[in-house]
Design a protein around this motif. Sequence first.
Motif, PDB file in Angstrom:
ATOM      1  N   LEU A  38       0.956  -1.123  -0.113  1.00  0.00           N
ATOM      2  CA  LEU A  38       0.093   0.025  -0.110  1.00  0.00           C
ATOM      3  C   LEU A  38       0.923   1.244   0.107  1.00  0.00           C
ATOM      4  CD1 LEU A  38      -2.673  -1.113   2.834  1.00  0.00           C
ATOM      5  CD2 LEU A  38      -2.671  -1.268   0.173  1.00  0.00           C
ATOM      6  N   VAL A  39       2.004   1.047   0.209  1.00  0.00           N
ATOM      7  CA  VAL A  39       3.051   2.259   0.514  1.00  0.00           C
ATOM      8  C   VAL A  39       4.151   1.929  -0.010  1.00  0.00           C
ATOM      9  CG1 VAL A  39       3.444   1.974   2.723  1.00  0.00           C
ATOM     10  CG2 VAL A  39       3.799   4.177   1.872  1.00  0.00           C
ATOM     11  N   ASN A  40       4.918   3.050  -1.011  1.00  0.00           N
ATOM     12  CA  ASN A  40       6.058   2.549  -1.249  1.00  0.00           C
ATOM     13  C   ASN A  40       7.270   3.104  -0.249  1.00  0.00           C
ATOM     14  OD1 ASN A  40       5.425   1.785  -3.954  1.00  0.00           O
ATOM     15  ND2 ASN A  40       5.103   3.759  -4.511  1.00  0.00           N
ATOM     16  N   VAL A  41       8.274   2.314  -0.090  1.00  0.00           N
ATOM     17  CA  VAL A  41       9.208   2.330   1.003  1.00  0.00           C
ATOM     18  C   VAL A  41      10.571   2.087   0.186  1.00  0.00           C
ATOM     19  CG1 VAL A  41       7.722   2.240   3.103  1.00  0.00           C
ATOM     20  CG2 VAL A  41       9.048   0.248   2.204  1.00  0.00           C
ATOM     21  N   PRO A  42      11.513   2.772   0.868  1.00  0.00           N
ATOM     22  CA  PRO A  42      13.015   2.530   0.370  1.00  0.00           C
ATOM     23  C   PRO A  42      13.189   0.970   0.878  1.00  0.00           C
ATOM     24  CG  PRO A  42      13.049   4.667   1.499  1.00  0.00           C
ATOM     25  CD  PRO A  42      11.686   3.891   1.786  1.00  0.00           C
ATOM     26  N   ASP A  43      14.219   0.281   0.088  1.00  0.00           N
ATOM     27  CA  ASP A  43      14.395  -1.205   0.195  1.00  0.00           C
ATOM     28  C   ASP A  43      14.881  -1.194   1.643  1.00  0.00           C
ATOM     29  OD1 ASP A  43      13.945  -1.549  -2.525  1.00  0.00           O
ATOM     30  OD2 ASP A  43      15.970  -1.449  -3.107  1.00  0.00           O
ATOM     31  N   ALA A  44      15.723  -0.309   2.105  1.00  0.00           N
ATOM     32  CA  ALA A  44      16.237  -0.565   3.681  1.00  0.00           C
ATOM     33  C   ALA A  44      15.355  -0.731   4.372  1.00  0.00           C
ATOM     34  CB  ALA A  44      17.406   0.485   3.799  1.00  0.00           C
ATOM     35  N   VAL A  45      14.195   0.365   4.265  1.00  0.00           N
ATOM     36  CA  VAL A  45      13.063   0.192   5.333  1.00  0.00           C
ATOM     37  C   VAL A  45      12.313  -1.094   4.834  1.00  0.00           C
ATOM     38  CG1 VAL A  45      10.631   1.339   5.564  1.00  0.00           C
ATOM     39  CG2 VAL A  45      12.639   2.966   5.223  1.00  0.00           C
ATOM     40  N   GLY A  46      11.693  -1.429   3.929  1.00  0.00           N
ATOM     41  CA  GLY A  46      11.181  -2.748   3.468  1.00  0.00           C
ATOM     42  C   GLY A  46      11.839  -3.902   4.273  1.00  0.00           C
ATOM     43  N   ALA A  47      13.236  -3.956   4.282  1.00  0.00           N
ATOM     44  CA  ALA A  47      13.954  -5.062   4.686  1.00  0.00           C
ATOM     45  C   ALA A  47      13.907  -5.156   6.089  1.00  0.00           C
ATOM     46  CB  ALA A  47      15.391  -5.132   4.190  1.00  0.00           C
ATOM     47  N   ALA A  48      13.945  -3.904   6.712  1.00  0.00           N
ATOM     48  CA  ALA A  48      13.887  -3.778   8.265  1.00  0.00           C
ATOM     49  C   ALA A  48      12.377  -4.379   8.782  1.00  0.00           C
ATOM     50  CB  ALA A  48      14.140  -2.616   8.704  1.00  0.00           C
ATOM     51  N   LEU A  49      11.409  -4.096   7.944  1.00  0.00           N
ATOM     52  CA  LEU A  49      10.156  -4.154   8.588  1.00  0.00           C
ATOM     53  C   LEU A  49       9.782  -5.799   8.207  1.00  0.00           C
ATOM     54  CD1 LEU A  49       8.354  -1.075   7.111  1.00  0.00           C
ATOM     55  CD2 LEU A  49       8.551  -1.744   9.743  1.00  0.00           C
ATOM     56  N   LEU A  50      10.129  -6.305   7.136  1.00  0.00           N
ATOM     57  CA  LEU A  50       9.814  -7.415   6.717  1.00  0.00           C
ATOM     58  C   LEU A  50      10.676  -8.541   7.144  1.00  0.00           C
ATOM     59  CD1 LEU A  50       9.030  -7.248   3.108  1.00  0.00           C
ATOM     60  CD2 LEU A  50       7.349  -7.613   4.611  1.00  0.00           C
ATOM     61  N   ARG A  51      12.251  -8.373   7.516  1.00  0.00           N
ATOM     62  CA  ARG A  51      12.865  -9.312   7.963  1.00  0.00           C
ATOM     63  C   ARG A  51      14.115  -8.808   9.008  1.00  0.00           C
ATOM     64  NH1 ARG A  51      12.450  -9.203   2.400  1.00  0.00           N
ATOM     65  NH2 ARG A  51      14.566  -8.016   2.212  1.00  0.00           N
ATOM     66  N   ASN A  52      13.860  -7.715   9.337  1.00  0.00           N
ATOM     67  CA  ASN A  52      14.669  -7.211  10.521  1.00  0.00           C
ATOM     68  C   ASN A  52      16.301  -7.093  10.018  1.00  0.00           C
ATOM     69  OD1 ASN A  52      12.779  -7.036  12.718  1.00  0.00           O
ATOM     70  ND2 ASN A  52      13.050  -9.081  13.223  1.00  0.00           N
ATOM     71  N   GLU A  53      16.351  -7.010   8.760  1.00  0.00           N
ATOM     72  CA  GLU A  53      17.729  -6.911   8.022  1.00  0.00           C
ATOM     73  C   GLU A  53      18.131  -5.397   8.153  1.00  0.00           C
ATOM     74  OE1 GLU A  53      16.823 -10.429   4.673  1.00  0.00           O
ATOM     75  OE2 GLU A  53      17.188  -8.380   4.121  1.00  0.00           O
ATOM     76  N   GLY A  54      19.527  -5.344   8.027  1.00  0.00           N
ATOM     77  CA  GLY A  54      20.113  -4.201   8.037  1.00  0.00           C
ATOM     78  C   GLY A  54      20.279  -3.458   9.418  1.00  0.00           C
ATOM     79  N   VAL A  55      20.706  -2.157   9.494  1.00  0.00           N
ATOM     80  CA  VAL A  55      21.097  -1.477  10.691  1.00  0.00           C
ATOM     81  C   VAL A  55      19.573  -1.137  10.992  1.00  0.00           C
ATOM     82  CG1 VAL A  55      22.061   0.749  11.588  1.00  0.00           C
ATOM     83  CG2 VAL A  55      23.369  -0.601   9.987  1.00  0.00           C
ATOM     84  N   LEU A  56      18.977  -0.887  10.211  1.00  0.00           N
ATOM     85  CA  LEU A  56      17.597  -0.302  10.567  1.00  0.00           C
ATOM     86  C   LEU A  56      16.686  -1.445  11.362  1.00  0.00           C
ATOM     87  CD1 LEU A  56      16.288   1.909   7.630  1.00  0.00           C
ATOM     88  CD2 LEU A  56      17.182   2.528   9.700  1.00  0.00           C
ATOM     89  N   GLY A  57      16.749  -2.877  10.831  1.00  0.00           N
ATOM     90  CA  GLY A  57      16.377  -3.934  11.314  1.00  0.00           C
ATOM     91  C   GLY A  57      16.811  -4.109  12.730  1.00  0.00           C
ATOM     92  N   GLU A  58      18.216  -3.900  12.846  1.00  0.00           N
ATOM     93  CA  GLU A  58      18.734  -4.100  14.271  1.00  0.00           C
ATOM     94  C   GLU A  58      18.284  -3.144  15.074  1.00  0.00           C
ATOM     95  OE1 GLU A  58      22.839  -3.511  13.618  1.00  0.00           O
ATOM     96  OE2 GLU A  58      22.871  -5.400  12.365  1.00  0.00           O
ATOM     97  N   LEU A  59      17.842  -2.035  14.864  1.00  0.00           N
ATOM     98  CA  LEU A  59      17.388  -0.965  15.647  1.00  0.00           C
ATOM     99  C   LEU A  59      15.828  -1.280  16.133  1.00  0.00           C
ATOM    100  CD1 LEU A  59      18.915   2.489  14.220  1.00  0.00           C
ATOM    101  CD2 LEU A  59      19.514   1.408  16.111  1.00  0.00           C
ATOM    102  N   LEU A  60      15.236  -1.841  15.097  1.00  0.00           N
ATOM    103  CA  LEU A  60      13.614  -2.086  15.278  1.00  0.00           C
ATOM    104  C   LEU A  60      13.663  -3.263  16.363  1.00  0.00           C
ATOM    105  CD1 LEU A  60      10.918  -1.997  14.823  1.00  0.00           C
ATOM    106  CD2 LEU A  60      11.249  -3.595  12.669  1.00  0.00           C
ATOM    107  N   GLU A  61      14.720  -4.354  16.158  1.00  0.00           N
ATOM    108  CA  GLU A  61      14.710  -5.361  17.108  1.00  0.00           C
ATOM    109  C   GLU A  61      15.135  -4.701  18.600  1.00  0.00           C
ATOM    110  OE1 GLU A  61      17.670  -8.230  15.971  1.00  0.00           O
ATOM    111  OE2 GLU A  61      15.888  -9.696  15.672  1.00  0.00           O
ATOM    112  N   LEU A  62      15.902  -3.777  18.580  1.00  0.00           N
ATOM    113  CA  LEU A  62      16.054  -3.199  19.883  1.00  0.00           C
ATOM    114  C   LEU A  62      15.117  -2.357  20.724  1.00  0.00           C
ATOM    115  CD1 LEU A  62      18.444  -2.414  22.044  1.00  0.00           C
ATOM    116  CD2 LEU A  62      19.127  -0.747  20.640  1.00  0.00           C
ATOM    117  N   THR A  63      14.265  -1.828  19.735  1.00  0.00           N
ATOM    118  CA  THR A  63      13.294  -0.984  20.005  1.00  0.00           C
ATOM    119  C   THR A  63      12.488  -1.963  20.537  1.00  0.00           C
ATOM    120  OG1 THR A  63      13.461   0.612  18.345  1.00  0.00           O
ATOM    121  CG2 THR A  63      11.491   0.488  19.310  1.00  0.00           C
TER     122      THR A  63
END
Length: 421
Positions: A354-379
């Motif tokens: 429903l909403v276009n997001v950058p690849d890094a954002v999508g990877a974090a939300l779907l698979r907890n990947e990348g630095v953003l995914g690590e921060l989401l896990e920490l949150t």
Amino acid sequence: MSLSTLTSAPPPTAQAALPGAMIARQAIVDQQGEVVGYELFCRSRAPASLGVANDVSLIFAAMSHASGDDPAVTKPIFVKCSHESMASGQLELVSSDKVVLEVEMLGHVASSEVLARLPILQALRNRGFQLAFGHKVLESAYAAWLPLADYIKLDLGVLRPEQLAVLVGYAQRHTKAQIIAEKVESAQHYHLLQDMGIRLFQGYWFARPALVEARLLAPAQASIIQLINLLRQQAHPEAIEAVLKKDAGLAFNLMRLINSAGLGMAREITSFRQAVLILGLKKMFRWAALLLTASKFGNLPSSVGQTAVVRGRLMELLALELLGEDEADQAFVVGVFSLLDVMLNIPMQATLNLVNVPDAVGAALLRNEGVLGELLELTRACEDCSPLLHDRSATLSRLSDPQINLAHLQALAWTDNLSTT
């Protein structure tokens, strides 16, 4: 709301979801059966309560949910449009080359009324909208509107064959409009229309309307009103951005709109400030007013939105310790959007459709990947008070306990302060 309330609140459940708005879409086809466009209808029992308050918001909902290969993007969409909607200015949110406005015919025709509404129709056509009219536009009272017709729709449900022949002949002699026969329900109808020279068709004999569910979030009324007031005051983009950051529904709907195929942006917009600057104050005001109409009929439980905002702010603060400002803005988006699957009661992958997001954002939300995914896990670990996950995430993100604890307290206090302003 206290800090202890936020930290001890149970995780949000799928009960936070709002129902979807049911949109029906019926094909308009040519002689070869090829689809040349779609007409949209609202099929919700209580459309306003589901976020589709009028014909303009029907366009908005359909176009905002359409992906690049969706038929609602690749083919023109036809939508019945009242004169009030056409005059409201909300059509500025829509890319005109993708929409055919089916103009409402007046109940009691007077030449003064026809002429009074002519400038609005001319302005819309000059903007690039195509206009469709019912068969009454061929009456002498509507002579001023007839040159503006790109399409004329003939309703087989109310017109007899001998009437059809007369109207088709008149339209072919006096207009350049394409004629669409609607409510075509049999082969007999089709062959009769072909013999008259009609080349575009709509009806059950070709296709029944297909239902599409549009998922919408309802932002808090107070946030929308605050946003509208700032827009009317022509406030600085930073002040507008601050309002967007405090309401997950506003943030989601704006990013969905600004990156929707219907708005026709040439590049992906990844930050709220970009969205404000590119969309502009006038369009933002129209968009906010449309959301306010929809929000009167329902809202998400406050705990869901509060949790999403805390996540966004916490991730933003942590990202500022590790990354640049652009990445910190993306971190905020990840945090706020991390509960959209709960809000909409659909899987996260469907939510991201429903909403276009950058690849890094999508990877974090779907698979907890990348630095953003690590921060989401920490949150999430901060919410759950999970020491093992907290330690693992902190190690991966190279953040110390004091940094994390301070950022968490700041995020809670920031959200608490927002809820009381």
